[in-house]
Write a protein that holds these residues in place. Structure first.
Motif, mmCIF file in Angstrom:
data_model
loop_
_atom_site.group_PDB
_atom_site.id
_atom_site.type_symbol
_atom_site.label_atom_id
_atom_site.label_comp_id
_atom_site.label_asym_id
_atom_site.label_seq_id
_atom_site.Cartn_x
_atom_site.Cartn_y
_atom_site.Cartn_z
ATOM 1 N N GLY A 1 71.464 84.088 81.647
ATOM 2 C CA GLY A 1 72.261 83.341 80.537
ATOM 3 C C GLY A 1 73.518 83.568 80.390
ATOM 4 N N LEU A 2 73.822 84.834 80.480
ATOM 5 C CA LEU A 2 75.279 85.285 80.247
ATOM 6 C C LEU A 2 75.904 84.941 81.474
ATOM 7 N N SER A 3 75.286 84.650 82.617
ATOM 8 C CA SER A 3 76.287 84.512 83.952
ATOM 9 C C SER A 3 77.188 83.265 83.655
ATOM 10 N N PRO A 4 77.178 82.079 82.912
ATOM 11 C CA PRO A 4 78.197 81.196 82.766
ATOM 12 C C PRO A 4 79.304 81.752 81.827
ATOM 13 N N THR A 5 78.959 82.640 80.972
ATOM 14 C CA THR A 5 80.354 82.950 80.390
ATOM 15 C C THR A 5 81.093 83.816 81.304
ATOM 16 N N PHE A 6 80.412 84.965 81.885
ATOM 17 C CA PHE A 6 81.022 85.618 82.941
ATOM 18 C C PHE A 6 81.771 85.127 83.922
ATOM 19 N N LEU A 7 81.111 84.081 84.542
ATOM 20 C CA LEU A 7 81.822 83.379 85.604
ATOM 21 C C LEU A 7 83.060 82.307 85.120
ATOM 22 N N THR A 8 82.842 81.816 83.596
ATOM 23 C CA THR A 8 83.782 81.230 83.123
ATOM 24 C C THR A 8 84.935 81.776 82.605
ATOM 25 N N THR A 9 84.663 83.147 82.306
ATOM 26 C CA THR A 9 85.986 83.923 82.112
ATOM 27 C C THR A 9 86.758 84.400 83.173
ATOM 28 N N ILE A 10 85.928 84.483 84.221
ATOM 29 C CA ILE A 10 86.659 84.662 85.742
ATOM 30 C C ILE A 10 87.445 83.436 86.057
ATOM 31 N N ALA A 11 86.731 82.374 85.766
ATOM 32 C CA ALA A 11 87.520 81.172 86.124
ATOM 33 C C ALA A 11 88.792 80.885 85.216
#
Length: 499
Positions: A166-176
């Motif tokens: 569930g944290l994956s979108p936050t992690f990847l969005t932050t990188i993006a």
């Protein structure tokens, strides 16, 4: 690799190292597998660059969201038969291929096209569907590696692994947003997708070598070899007359079960249980409507006016940034709810896993169905708020939090609930069959949203604006969520004392 699994495992220090490596892989797989949930970040670029319409955007999003479910039962069977490492290897190929081809399709499309091209739209849908196959393989590899390695704490193990997912979108969005944003705050979608292709490939190949289900520590000797039945002590007056029977051909990745009735239960037997269909309806509503919100939060934000400005900003912040913030909000609410519910459920609602050495050893205080009742109640309140309360972008966080909490709570609860009712031996298959419910629910709710929005969109194209774009969608969703709430009370009574 098979011989490596059969080798010992038993020496305590070696087993600890292998368990640590498995946990590292569970973490890495889960936190890097949520690329399809970053679609709201991509949708503005797809509209401006490829001129896609709302129904086309919804179809591509559905390919990534609902596309995870058609093969869920098959992926679960692979987990049960071969182990999590096999699904991690499959995920490596699917995610790298899907994201790579998606990036290539966008890069080769000219900026000066006047309307969307059907061939390009169809290819993007196919590529995102490939990403979905990789996502479900990655998700299953992480949650079942965790739950089968820690069966006495299946709620906590599932909660942590799904929380990381569930944290994956936050992690990847932050990188993006930090590394792939242009000066005008739009996303460099091509390079971001290329990055996802490389990252997911590396992480999941590593998981293919390290993600195994280890046998219990007490099954191995301190000398570094697996315990041999011939090494058992001489029988005496305390020796059981009926020795335990085990499957000598079972590997470490496939845990033998003691409950023969549940072990031999077929998928048809499960489908004959009326309570399975009630549970499937609840999952259909909760996960289907939540995934509709997750995949369309970007256009929901764009449909609302900013609080202090008639332009596409909120308090001077571009709407693209507002969308990014909502993706992170959903992800954080999703993550926190998984951590809290997974831990809380294990201690207030402990359940047996039907393994001879994994029984209930804590006091049962409340049914696990209470958490499903909570999820459906949250959705009823959230959808009512959408109808009567939200009129600007500043209030949209309530929708993101409500959807994230209900989504995370439900997904965390399901593996342990399925294990408690129908056994852990066929957990992958039974859980996979149950996920056909959101496979049907997501497109139903998503196309309801898409066609309501398209019916109020400007005649010359563009994004629909105003509460009329989704009022009917949330009125219908709120009513169905109320029916799901009643259904949870039915299961609470039917499974009283069991879960």
């Amino acid at each position: 690799m098979f011989s490596l699994v059969k080798s010992c495992l038993g020496r305590p220090s070696v087993r600890r190292i292998r368990l640590i490596l498995a946990c590292v892989s569970i973490t890495a797989n889960a936190i890097c597998a949520g690329g399809v949930f970053c679609f709201p970040l991509m949708s503005p670029t797809l509209v401006s660059h490829l001129k896609l319409t709302q129904p086309q955007l919804t179809t591509i999003a559905l390919a990534g969201m609902a596309g995870q479910y058609p093969v869920a039962a098959l992926v679960g069977k692979v987990i049960d038969y071969y182990g999590p490492w096999a699904c991690s290897l499959i995920a490596a190929g699917m995610l790298s291929t899907g994201f790579g081809l998606f990036a290539h399709e966008i890069a080769k499309t000219s900026d000066d096209i006047l309307s969307s091209r059907a061939s390009s739209y169809h290819r993007l849908t196919l590529y995102f569907f490939i990403c979905a196959l990789g996502t479900v393989s990655s998700y299953f590899s992480s949650i079942f590696a965790a739950s089968k390695n820690f069966p006495n704490y299946i709620g906590i193990a599932t909660g942590i692994s799904t929380a990381l997912f569930g944290l994956s979108p936050t992690f990847l969005t932050t990188i993006a947003t930090r590394y792939f944003s242009r000066p005008d705050m739009s996303l460099d979608i091509t390079h971001f997708l290329q990055f996802l292709a490389y990252l997911c490939g590396f992480v999941h190949i590593f998981g293919a070598f390290t993600m195994h289900v280890l046998p219990p520590a007490d099954q191995c000797t301190s000398s570094g070899r697996e315990a041999d039945p011939e090494d058992q002590p001489e029988p005496n007056e305390r020796t059981s007359l009926l020795p335990n029977k085990t499957n000598s051909t079972a590997t470490a990745d496939v845990i033998p079960m003691g409950d023969e009735c549940l072990r031999s239960q077929s998928a048809i037997d499960v489908l004959k249980d009326i309570n399975f269909w009630v549970l499937a309806f609840i999952v259909f509503v909760i996960l289907g409507s939540c995934e509709m919100i997750i995949s369309n939060i970007g256009t929901i934000v764009l449909s609302l006016p900013a609080e202090r400005s008639p332009t596409a900003t909120i308090n001077g912040i571009p709407s693209g940034v507002v969308t990014s913030a909502q993706v992170k909000t959903i992800s954080l609410a999703n993550t926190i709810s998984r951590l809290v519910v997974g831990t809380l459920a294990d201690f207030v609602s402990p359940v047996g896993s039907h393994h001879p050495s994994h029984g209930v050893f804590r006091k049962h205080l409340v049914s696990r169905i209470a958490f499903l009742t909570f999820s459906s109640s949250v959705l009823v309140c959230t959808y009512l708020w959408m109808v009567v309360g939200i009129r600007s972008q500043g209030a949209i966080s309530a929708l993101s939090i409500g959807a994230g909490v209900a989504y995370g709570c439900t997904f965390t609860l399901l593996p342990s609930l399925v294990s408690a009712v129908w056994g852990i031996h066929n957990l992958g298959r039974n859980y996979g069959v149950l996920t056909y419910a959101p496979f049907l629910g997501t497109p139903v709710f998503s196309y309801l949203y898409a066609f309501v929005a398209a019916g109020h969109a400007p005649a010359d194209g563009g994004v629909c604006t105003g509460v009329r774009c989704w009022r009917t969608t949330f009125e219908v969703s709120g009513f169905v969520a109320m029916v799901a709430l009643i259904a949870t009370l039915w299961l609470w009574k039917a499974w009283r004392g069991k879960v």
